[in-house]
Design a protein around this motif. Structure first.
Motif, PDB file in Angstrom:
ATOM      1  N   UNK A 179       0.843  -1.211   0.000  1.00 48.22           N
ATOM      2  CA  UNK A 179       0.000   0.000   0.000  1.00 48.22           C
ATOM      3  C   UNK A 179       0.877   1.259   0.000  1.00 48.22           C
ATOM      4  N   UNK A 180       1.925   1.271   0.789  1.00 48.70           N
ATOM      5  CA  UNK A 180       2.804   2.439   0.845  1.00 48.70           C
ATOM      6  C   UNK A 180       3.482   2.690  -0.493  1.00 48.70           C
ATOM      7  N   UNK A 181       3.796   1.617  -1.207  1.00 51.46           N
ATOM      8  CA  UNK A 181       4.531   1.744  -2.469  1.00 51.46           C
ATOM      9  C   UNK A 181       3.633   2.219  -3.610  1.00 51.46           C
ATOM     10  N   UNK A 182       2.395   1.734  -3.686  1.00 52.10           N
ATOM     11  CA  UNK A 182       1.550   2.034  -4.856  1.00 52.10           C
ATOM     12  C   UNK A 182       0.606   3.202  -4.625  1.00 52.10           C
ATOM     13  N   UNK A 183       0.469   3.651  -3.390  1.00 52.65           N
ATOM     14  CA  UNK A 183      -0.423   4.768  -3.124  1.00 52.65           C
ATOM     15  C   UNK A 183      -1.863   4.330  -2.904  1.00 52.65           C
ATOM     16  N   UNK A 184      -2.731   5.324  -2.716  1.00 56.08           N
ATOM     17  CA  UNK A 184      -4.110   5.053  -2.321  1.00 56.08           C
ATOM     18  C   UNK A 184      -5.057   4.782  -3.489  1.00 56.08           C
ATOM     19  N   UNK A 185      -4.642   5.087  -4.713  1.00 61.46           N
ATOM     20  CA  UNK A 185      -5.566   4.979  -5.843  1.00 61.46           C
ATOM     21  C   UNK A 185      -5.623   3.582  -6.460  1.00 61.46           C
ATOM     22  N   UNK A 186      -4.747   2.679  -6.046  1.00 61.99           N
ATOM     23  CA  UNK A 186      -4.702   1.325  -6.589  1.00 61.99           C
ATOM     24  C   UNK A 186      -5.489   0.387  -5.682  1.00 61.99           C
ATOM     25  N   UNK A 187      -6.369  -0.396  -6.273  1.00 64.73           N
ATOM     26  CA  UNK A 187      -7.164  -1.358  -5.496  1.00 64.73           C
ATOM     27  C   UNK A 187      -6.281  -2.524  -5.053  1.00 64.73           C
ATOM     28  N   UNK A 188      -6.395  -2.880  -3.781  1.00 60.18           N
ATOM     29  CA  UNK A 188      -5.653  -4.019  -3.241  1.00 60.18           C
ATOM     30  C   UNK A 188      -6.647  -5.001  -2.634  1.00 60.18           C
ATOM     31  N   UNK A 189      -6.581  -6.252  -3.106  1.00 57.02           N
ATOM     32  CA  UNK A 189      -7.370  -7.342  -2.542  1.00 57.02           C
ATOM     33  C   UNK A 189      -6.392  -8.320  -1.887  1.00 57.02           C
ATOM     34  N   UNK A 190      -6.734  -8.860  -0.740  1.00 53.75           N
ATOM     35  CA  UNK A 190      -5.838  -9.745   0.009  1.00 53.75           C
ATOM     36  C   UNK A 190      -6.460 -11.129   0.107  1.00 53.75           C
ATOM     37  N   UNK A 191      -5.713 -12.143  -0.347  1.00 56.78           N
ATOM     38  CA  UNK A 191      -6.181 -13.524  -0.333  1.00 56.78           C
ATOM     39  C   UNK A 191      -5.307 -14.333   0.629  1.00 56.78           C
ATOM     40  N   UNK A 192      -5.925 -14.812   1.694  1.00 54.11           N
ATOM     41  CA  UNK A 192      -5.181 -15.513   2.741  1.00 54.11           C
ATOM     42  C   UNK A 192      -5.116 -17.018   2.474  1.00 54.11           C
ATOM     43  N   UNK A 193      -5.984 -17.531   1.603  1.00 54.72           N
ATOM     44  CA  UNK A 193      -5.997 -18.966   1.281  1.00 54.72           C
ATOM     45  C   UNK A 193      -6.004 -19.833   2.543  1.00 54.72           C
ATOM     46  N   UNK A 194      -6.838 -19.464   3.515  1.00 54.91           N
ATOM     47  CA  UNK A 194      -7.065 -20.207   4.755  1.00 54.91           C
ATOM     48  C   UNK A 194      -5.923 -20.083   5.764  1.00 54.91           C
ATOM     49  N   UNK A 195      -4.873 -19.306   5.429  1.00 56.67           N
ATOM     50  CA  UNK A 195      -3.629 -19.333   6.190  1.00 56.67           C
ATOM     51  C   UNK A 195      -3.696 -18.785   7.605  1.00 56.67           C
TER      52      UNK A 195
END
Length: 370
Positions: A179-195
């Motif tokens: 998030x810090x690298x790409x800024x606030x305008x890029x959508x980030x989805x997080x996939x934990x895959x049950x971890x």
């Protein structure tokens, strides 16, 4: 039109670089390709990408089930009769959704070609004109993931999907770094895959991630713990998506009844193909739950099938079908207008198969005839 021959190929698709998720690291992607021929001379292709950790299938078991159980019984059947074909397959063996998906996809491909129409015209017609493509980041150090993320943003991607699912605090650092690298305008989805295993670990992580403006968090807990998803969703300001916990109608029914997720990730390999996927999308739409169509990192064949489902349904609002972009060699020519995907009006799945590459990547094969 009747099915007269089904040829089954076991392949290893080479990757540009290893694909790393919480439970496994892949140096190549194992896949089963089926080639279906009819008495009219039309040919359709399907694909099965199994995952021992998700559907309980392996490359070897999927090949054997197709060779000995499913394919022989489809000889002589009409590929148009999808309800009948799925009832027949379900009567022969419980589960094995990726094996059934391969035959389902091949049926749709061959029927579309015989009628001269794209698969999406067989399941409701085209609704979406295009989808943005999300770049998937394999698990790595915060520095490596954030650097790759910035590179992909510079190439035009506007959304990223981060694979995490190791130590909670390490995962938080990965997400914060991207998030810090790409800024606030890029959508980030997080996939934990049950971890993250359980709701306690997940809620601990979510508290630390509130400032990261995530689009959603996907499958943080073990697949069969629907009640944990209910608890997380009720306490989270971040939308929650279910993936491994939703394979078919029984799970979807429970998710709807318990309001266990904000979004569901439909995968053809989990549910048995195009026909079951459309049923799940219809159930989700009735409940007001948005859908994504994802993949098990499939070739042009499986990815195209997923896109045809996605383009036909209003309730499907995102896709994650980027397998062909990760392969250094593919058997099909599915085209991406990165960072978008736009399907053509070609019949069937709309892709051409390179038989030379298919032969090159095949480990072993078998032909089933009437």
């Amino acid at each position: 039109m009747k099915i007269t021959e089904i040829e089954i190929f076991a392949l290893h698709f080479p990757l540009y670089e290893p694909f790393v998720v919480s439970y496994c690291s892949y140096d190549y992607m194992p896949s089963i390709i089926v080639k279906m021929t009819t008495d009219t001379g039309h040919i359709g292709y399907g694909e099965a990408v199994s995952d021992e950790h998700v559907t309980g299938e392996s490359l070897e078991s999927t090949f054997a089930v197709l060779q000995h159980t499913l394919a022989p019984k489809l000889i002589g059947e009409s590929p148009r009769n999808m309800e009948r074909i799925h009832e027949l397959m379900d009567s022969l063996i419980l589960g094995v959704p990726s094996a059934k998906a391969a035959l389902d996809i091949a049926c749709y491909d061959v029927v579309g070609k015989s009628l001269g129409v794209p698969v999406y015209d067989l399941i409701g017609g085209r609704y979406h004109d295009e989808f943005p493509i999300t770049h998937v980041l394999s698990i790595a150090s915060p520095e490596k993931m954030s650097t790759e993320a910035l590179e992909k943003v510079s190439e035009g991607y506007r959304s990223l999907k981060m694979k995490v699912g190791t130590n909670v605090m390490e995962d938080v650092k990965r997400i914060e770094a991207v998030r810090a690298k790409v800024g606030e305008d890029i959508a980030i989805r997080v996939d934990v895959n049950q971890g993250w295993k359980n709701s306690a670990n997940t809620l601990q992580a979510l508290k630390k991630l509130e400032h990261c403006s995530l689009d959603w968090l996907e499958q943080p807990v073990v697949a069969n713990d629907i009640d944990a998803m209910v608890e997380i969703k009720s306490k989270s300001s971040i939308p929650i998506m279910i993936d491994e916990g939703m394979c078919g109608v029984p799970q979807m029914r429970e998710i709807i009844a318990k309001r266990a997720a904000d979004k569901v990730n439909i995968k053809l390999m989990k549910c048995g193909g195009i026909y079951p996927a459309t049923k799940l999308a219809n159930m989700a739409e009735m409940a007001g739950i948005e859908c994504q169509v994802g993949s098990m990192v499939e070739s042009s064949i499986g990815s195209a099938a997923g896109f045809h489902v996605s383009f036909s349904k209003k309730i499907i609002t995102s896709v994650e079908l980027t397998g062909p972009l990760k392969f250094s060699k593919d058997i099909g020519n599915l085209h991406y207008d990165v960072p978008f995907i736009r399907l053509t009006e070609k019949p069937g799945l709309g892709i051409d198969i390179d038989e030379t590459v298919l032969k090159e990547l095949t480990i072993y094969s078998e032909k089933v005839i009437g």
